[in-house]
Design an enzyme around this catalytic site. Structure first.
Site, PDB file in Angstrom:
ATOM      1  N   GLU A 167     -15.023 -47.965  -0.477  1.00 23.34           N
ATOM      2  CA  GLU A 167     -16.094 -46.901   0.501  1.00 23.34           C
ATOM      3  C   GLU A 167     -17.234 -46.205   0.015  1.00 23.34           C
ATOM      4  O   GLU A 167     -17.263 -46.020  -1.377  1.00 23.34           O
ATOM      5  CB  GLU A 167     -15.034 -46.216   1.480  1.00 23.34           C
ATOM      6  CG  GLU A 167     -14.451 -45.099   0.617  1.00 23.34           C
ATOM      7  CD  GLU A 167     -14.054 -43.930   1.428  1.00 23.34           C
ATOM      8  OE1 GLU A 167     -14.786 -43.480   2.441  1.00 23.34           O
ATOM      9  OE2 GLU A 167     -12.731 -43.615   1.373  1.00 23.34           O
ATOM     10  N   LYS A 203     -22.150 -40.581   8.261  1.00 25.49           N
ATOM     11  CA  LYS A 203     -20.709 -40.675   8.362  1.00 25.49           C
ATOM     12  C   LYS A 203     -20.256 -41.958   9.219  1.00 25.49           C
ATOM     13  O   LYS A 203     -20.440 -41.412  10.410  1.00 25.49           O
ATOM     14  CB  LYS A 203     -19.923 -39.450   8.274  1.00 25.49           C
ATOM     15  CG  LYS A 203     -18.244 -39.797   8.110  1.00 25.49           C
ATOM     16  CD  LYS A 203     -17.715 -38.361   8.196  1.00 25.49           C
ATOM     17  CE  LYS A 203     -16.050 -38.641   8.409  1.00 25.49           C
ATOM     18  NZ  LYS A 203     -15.328 -37.469   8.775  1.00 25.49           N
ATOM     19  N   VAL A 247     -13.184 -45.214   5.654  1.00 28.00           N
ATOM     20  CA  VAL A 247     -12.038 -46.232   5.535  1.00 28.00           C
ATOM     21  C   VAL A 247     -11.942 -47.142   6.715  1.00 28.00           C
ATOM     22  O   VAL A 247     -12.391 -48.631   6.499  1.00 28.00           O
ATOM     23  CB  VAL A 247     -10.463 -45.690   5.534  1.00 28.00           C
ATOM     24  CG1 VAL A 247      -9.801 -46.673   5.517  1.00 28.00           C
ATOM     25  CG2 VAL A 247     -10.699 -44.846   4.287  1.00 28.00           C
ATOM     26  N   ASP A 268      -7.546 -34.491  17.492  1.00 31.25           N
ATOM     27  CA  ASP A 268      -8.253 -35.306  16.323  1.00 31.25           C
ATOM     28  C   ASP A 268      -7.333 -36.071  15.682  1.00 31.25           C
ATOM     29  O   ASP A 268      -6.478 -35.667  14.527  1.00 31.25           O
ATOM     30  CB  ASP A 268      -8.512 -33.957  15.413  1.00 31.25           C
ATOM     31  CG  ASP A 268      -9.628 -34.252  14.270  1.00 31.25           C
ATOM     32  OD1 ASP A 268      -9.927 -35.534  14.229  1.00 31.25           O
ATOM     33  OD2 ASP A 268     -10.327 -33.380  13.756  1.00 31.25           O
ATOM     34  N   ALA A 325     -10.178 -42.267  13.208  1.00 32.15           N
ATOM     35  CA  ALA A 325     -10.087 -43.791  13.818  1.00 32.15           C
ATOM     36  C   ALA A 325      -9.660 -44.739  12.443  1.00 32.15           C
ATOM     37  O   ALA A 325      -9.472 -45.954  12.963  1.00 32.15           O
ATOM     38  CB  ALA A 325     -11.687 -43.979  13.985  1.00 32.15           C
ATOM     39  N   ASP A 326      -9.497 -44.139  11.301  1.00 31.99           N
ATOM     40  CA  ASP A 326      -9.014 -45.032  10.190  1.00 31.99           C
ATOM     41  C   ASP A 326      -7.546 -45.795  10.797  1.00 31.99           C
ATOM     42  O   ASP A 326      -7.201 -46.789  10.301  1.00 31.99           O
ATOM     43  CB  ASP A 326      -8.511 -44.263   9.106  1.00 31.99           C
ATOM     44  CG  ASP A 326      -9.839 -43.734   8.435  1.00 31.99           C
ATOM     45  OD1 ASP A 326     -11.184 -44.112   8.788  1.00 31.99           O
ATOM     46  OD2 ASP A 326      -9.674 -42.751   7.540  1.00 31.99           O
ATOM     47  N   LYS A 353      -3.716 -36.651   2.705  1.00 37.21           N
ATOM     48  CA  LYS A 353      -3.905 -35.264   1.928  1.00 37.21           C
ATOM     49  C   LYS A 353      -3.048 -34.222   3.235  1.00 37.21           C
ATOM     50  O   LYS A 353      -2.919 -34.514   4.586  1.00 37.21           O
ATOM     51  CB  LYS A 353      -4.971 -34.629   2.496  1.00 37.21           C
ATOM     52  CG  LYS A 353      -6.153 -35.257   1.371  1.00 37.21           C
ATOM     53  CD  LYS A 353      -7.474 -34.059   1.410  1.00 37.21           C
ATOM     54  CE  LYS A 353      -7.991 -34.718  -0.124  1.00 37.21           C
ATOM     55  NZ  LYS A 353      -9.136 -35.618   0.273  1.00 37.21           N
TER      56      LYS A 353
END
Ligand code: PSU
Ligand code: MN
Length: 308
Positions: A27, A88, A108, A140, A143-144, A161
């Site tokens: 990516e 992004k 991603v 939140d 969308a990955d 993370k």
């Protein structure tokens, strides 16, 4: 307009495709929004070299002047690493970025889509986006996660993370029907730390198993990809007790500053870099290289080549 008018293959990737060699996608948001210059470009090059050394061919993906670049030349990589206004790009922005002819770095989600268009089945990254803490209020959710339910690419990351809500992230992946496979251990890794304290739904111990499972899904017509969660190497790890206070501080600052939407993840990554005095970046580089090596092995196994 056909797809070939949109995809640009670098000379290295074009040659690999012609020869049927194993490819690994990479990516570019990690380059533009995940690490500072010049370490971002140095790391991108080092990660590509890991993949070559492991017997596969790297294809870093980015959007430039209306085209999806599959593999970047040295100059293109440098330009991307120095630009300050790259978009992004996730699933929502992919077509718009291309139509506007803007420079775009793929997340991603967008990298999975572009890799699939280019016929690449394996992709290595650092960490994936997930469900943010407080998502029950902010909604939140990266969308990955939904992308894994749609696009048949096996993604290798170091888990997610701990700036995210990891139990909720695993729940959403389960809802979307995503195989979450811890590599070589039972626990789901937490990026800078080898364990999140949560058990991963699945465990595999060699690349042959991961490749077989990828092919079986395709065979069955089950849509979507796999997430392989590869723990950071022991020598590079920051244990949870050490990293947790910095995470709490970065999250509190993000909230006070009213950071929202696409800016949340880059803000937290930058603050973690500052709060750990650069140690988070050293970890990040070590784990991305480790993921690149594993992804190269999976790509070789998918091609029926020997793996070490
Ligand atoms: N998590 C990381 N490092 C990263 C990202 C996520 O540990 O660089 C990047 C990836 O490109 C990922 C994106 O796809 O952030 C997710 O952003 P968001 O949370 O806005 O969906
Ligand atoms: Mn988000």
């Amino acid at each position: 307009m056909t797809l070939s008018n949109v995809l640009t293959f670098s000379p290295e990737v074009a040659e690999a495709r012609a020869a049927g060699r194993p490819l690994v996608a990479l990516e570019s948001t990690i380059i533009t929004h995940g690490m500072p210059w010049p370490q971002n470009v140095e790391t991108a090059r080092a990660v590509e070299d890991e993949i070559r050394a492991a017997g596969a061919v790297p294809a870093t993906l980015a959007l430039m002047a209306g085209r999806i670049h599959v593999g970047l030349t040295s100059q293109e990589l440098e330009r991307l690493g120095q630009t300050r206004d790259a978009m992004k790009v996730s699933r929502a922005d992919l077509a718009a970025c291309l139509a506007l002819g803007r420079m775009g770095a793929t997340t991603v989600a967008a990298t999975m889509i572009c890799a699939h268009l280019a016929g690449i089945s394996v992709f290595a990254t650092g960490g994936i986006g997930g469900v943010h803490r407080g998502a029950e209020v902010s909604f939140d959710i990266s969308a990955d996660l939904a992308e894994f339910s749609l696009t048949p690419v096996t993604v290798v990351g170091a888990g997610a993370k701990a700036i995210l809500d990891l139990p909720k992230t695993l729940e959403v992946l389960e809802t979307y029907g995503v195989p979450v496979i811890a590599y070589g251990q039972d626990d789901f890794p937490a990026f800078w730390s080898r364990s999140s304290g949560l058990k991963a739904p699945l465990r595999m111990d060699n690349v042959g198993q991961i490749a077989a499972s990828h092919l079986m899904r395709v065979n069955l017509g089950v849509t979507g990809g796999q997430f392989v969660a590869n723990p950071i190497p022991i020598e590079a790890e920051i244990p949870r007790a050490e990293i947790d206070p910095f995470i709490e501080q970065a999250l509190a600052e993000a909230q006070r500053a009213g950071i929202s939407a696409k800016a949340v993840t880059p803000f937290l990554l930058q603050r973690m870099f500052e709060l750990t005095q650069g140690r988070s970046l050293i970890c990040n580089i070590a784990l991305v290289k480790n993921n690149a090596r594993l992804a190269a092995g999976i790509a070789r196994a998918l091609n029926g080549l020997p793996t070490s």
